[in-house]
Design an enzyme around this catalytic site. Structure first.
Site, mmCIF file in Angstrom:
data_model
loop_
_atom_site.group_PDB
_atom_site.id
_atom_site.type_symbol
_atom_site.label_atom_id
_atom_site.label_comp_id
_atom_site.label_asym_id
_atom_site.label_seq_id
_atom_site.Cartn_x
_atom_site.Cartn_y
_atom_site.Cartn_z
ATOM 1 N N THR A 7 24.737 27.920 166.996
ATOM 2 C CA THR A 7 24.577 27.133 165.820
ATOM 3 C C THR A 7 25.591 25.706 166.074
ATOM 4 O O THR A 7 26.775 26.084 165.629
ATOM 5 C CB THR A 7 24.618 27.570 164.634
ATOM 6 N N LYS A 50 22.023 24.918 169.536
ATOM 7 C CA LYS A 50 20.909 24.563 168.371
ATOM 8 C C LYS A 50 21.279 23.347 167.480
ATOM 9 O O LYS A 50 22.495 23.713 167.129
ATOM 10 C CB LYS A 50 20.564 25.847 167.703
ATOM 11 N N HIS A 60 17.919 21.304 161.649
ATOM 12 C CA HIS A 60 18.101 22.377 160.485
ATOM 13 C C HIS A 60 17.088 22.324 159.512
ATOM 14 O O HIS A 60 17.300 22.430 158.301
ATOM 15 C CB HIS A 60 19.412 22.449 160.226
ATOM 16 N N SER A 89 19.807 35.637 162.809
ATOM 17 C CA SER A 89 20.882 34.959 162.223
ATOM 18 C C SER A 89 22.059 35.734 162.019
ATOM 19 O O SER A 89 22.022 36.873 161.507
ATOM 20 C CB SER A 89 20.473 33.990 160.948
ATOM 21 N N TYR A 131 26.687 31.810 164.274
ATOM 22 C CA TYR A 131 27.592 30.953 163.298
ATOM 23 C C TYR A 131 28.847 31.506 163.785
ATOM 24 O O TYR A 131 29.276 32.508 163.422
ATOM 25 C CB TYR A 131 27.563 31.174 162.017
#
Lengths: 364, 364, 364, 364
Positions: free
Chosen positions: A172, A239, A263, A122, A146
């Site tokens: 994301t 995603k 999520h 991440s 992100y």
């Protein structure tokens, strides 16, 4: 505020763990972990209806046991995005794994590599991209982006992802702002340890989720797929897909993979269970690109059902982090091995020798 | 009877309140409020099946998260009956708000005006029509009429409503008598403070609900719509609609709005959940007149689902009164702001920029 | 066996009772009544699935509130089998009412007559046919026949039923043997007081249910309808109908009425809820003969739903007996009055002025 | 390991038992039996969803009570595979009955013979094939084969089965490996007494389930049907069928019977309830071969529903073993007699005189 806060004490365990079932690990973790951290990891949005339904939904379809199929030692290996996997499950890109273990994402990457699968790292990791890849065992990794409002930060991340040899970028798309997670609000939760990539870039520790999300780019659009893809020359997974209505758009915009996920019930409560939408999405994708499925997987039978409903691989989230907390890299390995053991039994009893056999199975 | 009864002690709080979720306020209120008053406010008819189902029904449809829609800062404003609203929710016309707060409807009106929405004032308020409008901040108001057998009283009310500039009349059509509310019966509940409009007109304090309803006009008919409309020159909403079979009749009889509601489960237990009938009613209305929806809204996602099922705005009842009790006008404001915050997140995650976008969304 | 057993102490209460809802009476009765007697009255067969489902099933259909229908003071009266009733509910033929009250069926008959309805007297009553009719207030009565293997006893009963002016014979068709009621088995329940008609004929006290049923005629057949009908010249209702497949046969065999019932869940557990089969049966009957419905009625809304699904009247069982226990004849009256009050509210709110209006209502 | 383990103390009870319902026996057994043994017998795989659903599924269809059918003393006898049975239920082949009773399978065989039914003897019995047949009362028996990798052992078993006059071979097809039963894992359960047939052949005591299954032949195939059939000249039932898709294959491969079962929820959790698949399987079988049904039967009404859904007989598993534990051979007899009593009542109330009448009944 003026109080000296004790440093966060993360787990340092390094050993394999005994597992009855991976959901049962949650109770063990709850008993050991700092309340705010546990609430952040285990909790979902609002009433947690979608979180619970993620689990319940697997009972909406059933695996018919099959007989006399001449099966022995089912083979769990598969090829995904050109990568050979020993098991049809990969790591979900969970943020802030330093909450679970001092070695955080480094240990997760080691554990995942040991079982022959893919690590997903991440943006909001507690170990930097380079630490995680150096610390790992050289297994394949995906980087979950992100997107920030700060384009320079995005490029900083993608540069590193490319440099360390990440195999794909996971964009994301379901989190342009944070879900309304009440546990975090009740616990006044802030991250006790820095987000490593932000820190490296020059941002910091002690932020709440709101602060983290304050820099998130909200105006994500289809064009971002191409931008990332062009910049990195890597395949981009989108995603957070829960609607067949998004499929044509993202594939036409250049997505090389669909990641079906809500999520883990942490974003939009009142949305459908992730498993309940998988089949209709897979029909729409129609094998144009591969599909990853997550949200709610706690059993080998869940993996079987997801693969039989159109997923190519599944991603494991909370249970993996629980394994990390309880046993470090080996704990992560134990979790994947336990799920593999369950899946092996299911495959044998369902008369399926290979992952492809599972995919051809009709659930009832 | 011969006992001196202590004066009812209503709340005097005046401050904003911290809210995790608006349903959680109910427990706080229960712990503070006089039992009979709480029973009257929170309770429903008979087994409270319809009351509970009002909430459960929102789980019958789901909001599909959508991705890469280039959304930022969703816009909650809307125009309703020619009135510009900052949020797609208005005050439901709750009776006897003096039970919740000393300033009763005056504070509610202030709070509602502060969030840029419409106050609905009940016939059975504890502040008079003129007090509420003077005490308010000049925001738009609707007047909810419970028709009396005494035509003179009806005219007394409508004269004032018109005089203070009410924007519409809400004709209460689902309550020609009171629902069979067991809490009130068990608590031998009577109103401890006067219904202000009745008192001003010359009636009084200390009545049970039965006494109040004894003067209600039971023989409500389609003609009443026109009578009120002609007398006031104001648009008339018919409140309490739960069947598509009533729609043509009331629109042809002159109704300028449909208010879908089952009175918060307080009238006919064994009726459907209000949300479950909304879509079929909206189809029948077919945009001829605007639709208000209430009964069961406790989440931003509920508002989203109601708007996506045909409502133009929703009305907030019990949660608003809980906010009033806990924080006066500012408490009311906090409740609407919290719901707005939740709805904002939902809109962002569902890829909807405006209230019109929500209305075009297909739930799954 | 050798122990002197104390005489059974039945209730002697004679007064009206305060009722919140009739189901709530069950707890009051349980706290007062001898355990075996309560188990016999309240219990059902085996897992009590059908017993519970009898109640749940009413939630499968809903009453849509209707507005502006110009309704006032709904009229609950109806005509049934040529008899004018003040309410659309009659007494179910409950056995052994001496368990509930010293005056047993005599008080029930009084209470039922006071509310303007029909008493149904069971073969297995604790008061004789003549006692009940003499003790009553002259209201109309039906006699429920459990056929015996002893044809002479059947004639003995029918002779009396005719002599006292019974208006119809209810042929119990669902109980050629007793259901498997576990409470009775656990409590080793035997009837502590004589079945009056059996005693008068010369049989006795202290029998278990098994002994009572030992004399029951198991080989009931369609011919029995005609035999009873010819012998008594009275209309014959067949009680215990749960399948549309039985309808043509019994009407062709001479039945003048269909009594839809699963014996309050006391006979065949695993059968459907009585309300769930009512509509299909009513369609098959197609108004050729009237329909009585029982099993599970605890609310005015249940009565409304049953009438709207094809019943002409409903029968009240356990709640009536609870009223009898708690208040004698006046307690019975209180129960019917309470249900009437609830039904009145429902009729008003559903826009129905008469029982015929209810019958024309479409549930949703 | 070095600790002297006390010998396992199995029950020695020999008497009939009083039964309210057979499921209630489970609690009595739990209170008396060694924890590991109870866990092995009562437990199911993983979350026990399929185990629970096996019971719940019977509520998906209902028996309509029927009236005036001239029924008396329903006849439970039937002919199955040319064998006259007094009841339409036989013994399920439960392993390791020495856990329940010192006399193990010998007593079970006696009890089953006493009620006029068929004993099914497991490969994994605690009494040998010859002991069970000698110890029995000469009633018909089936032998359940778990195929070993050791072909010699398979022949050893089949030779004996043939020698003692077994009437059929039940080929266990759903257990090429053991289900993931968590109770066994938590209890670290190993069999405290030898598997008699293995011991006789030369293998042993004190093994865990994993060890037992280590020798199981996993590569079961359709050819095994013919091999067994040719070797023994006995009809072969294939046990563990849950999918219509297997039917044509196994019948064409020579199966003379289909045994619908999910092993009592002990193998593949996440599979359907056994009763839920029965009807579609029976349609596919289309009377070409007889059908045995098991998994979840706890009531006479379950037997009725299974027969009405296509089964020719049902098999009783756990309840029979509970009866064995509580009362030896007579306890087994009590269990079958209790179920027969319940079924008799159901047949009478459903208007069915014979097992064939049940088979023609349409559930609703």
């Amino acid at each position: 505020m003026g109080v000296t806060k004790l440093a966060y004490q993360a787990s340092q365990e390094e050993h394999s763990i005994e597992i009855t079932n991976v959901q049962a690990l949650e109770g063990l973790v709850k008993a050991r972990m700092e309340k705010g951290a546990f609430g952040y990891i285990a909790g979902g949005a609002e009433d947690e209806w979608t979180l619970r339904e993620n689990g319940v939904a697997f009972d909406h379809k059933h695996i018919a046991p099959r007989v006399l199929k001449n099966i022995e030692k089912p083979d769990l290996s598969t090829t995904f995005m050109g990568i050979d996997l020993k098991i049809p499950m990969i790591a979900a890109p969970i943020a802030a794994q330093g909450l679970a273990h001092e070695q955080g994402e480094i240990d997760t990457a080691k554990g995942v590599a040991a079982v022959g699968s893919i690590m997903s790292l991440s943006t909001y990791s507690n170990k930097t991209i380079s630490e995680t890849c150096d610390g790992g065992t050289g297994g394949p990794q995906f980087f979950q982006l992100y997107m920030s409002k700060d384009e320079k930060f995005n490029r900083f991340l993608l540069d590193q992802a490319k440099k360390v040899g990440m195999k794909a970028i996971i964009l994301t798309a379901d989190s342009t702002l944070g879900g309304n997670r009440e546990a975090d609000s009740i616990n006044h939760f802030t991250f006790p340890i820095p987000m490593a990539n932000l820190a490296e870039y020059g941002e910091g520790e002690g932020q709440g989720i709101a602060a983290i999300y304050a820099n998130a780019k909200q105006t994500l659009s289809l064009e971002d797929i191409k931008t990332i893809s062009d910049y990195t020359d890597l395949p981009v997974f989108v995603k957070g897909i829960q609607s067949p209505l998004d499929i044509d758009d993202i594939i036409e915009a250049g997505a090389k993979g669909v990641w079906v996920s809500n999520h883990g019930g942490r974003q939009l409560d009142g949305g459908p269970a992730s498993f309940d939408v998988l089949e209709s999405i897979a029909k729409k994708v129609n094998k144009r690109v591969p599909i990853v499925f997550d949200s709610g997987i706690r059993r080998g039978s869940h993996i079987f059902k997801a693969l039989a409903s159109g997923a190519d691989v599944v991603a494991i989230g909370r249970p993996m982090v629980y394994g990390l907390h309880l046993g470090g890299a080996q704990g992560v390995q134990s979790v994947f091995e336990h799920l593999s053991k369950e899946l092996t039994i299911d495959m044998q009893l369902a008369g399926t020798k290979t992952v492809d056999d599972i995919k051809k199975t009709e659930l009832i």
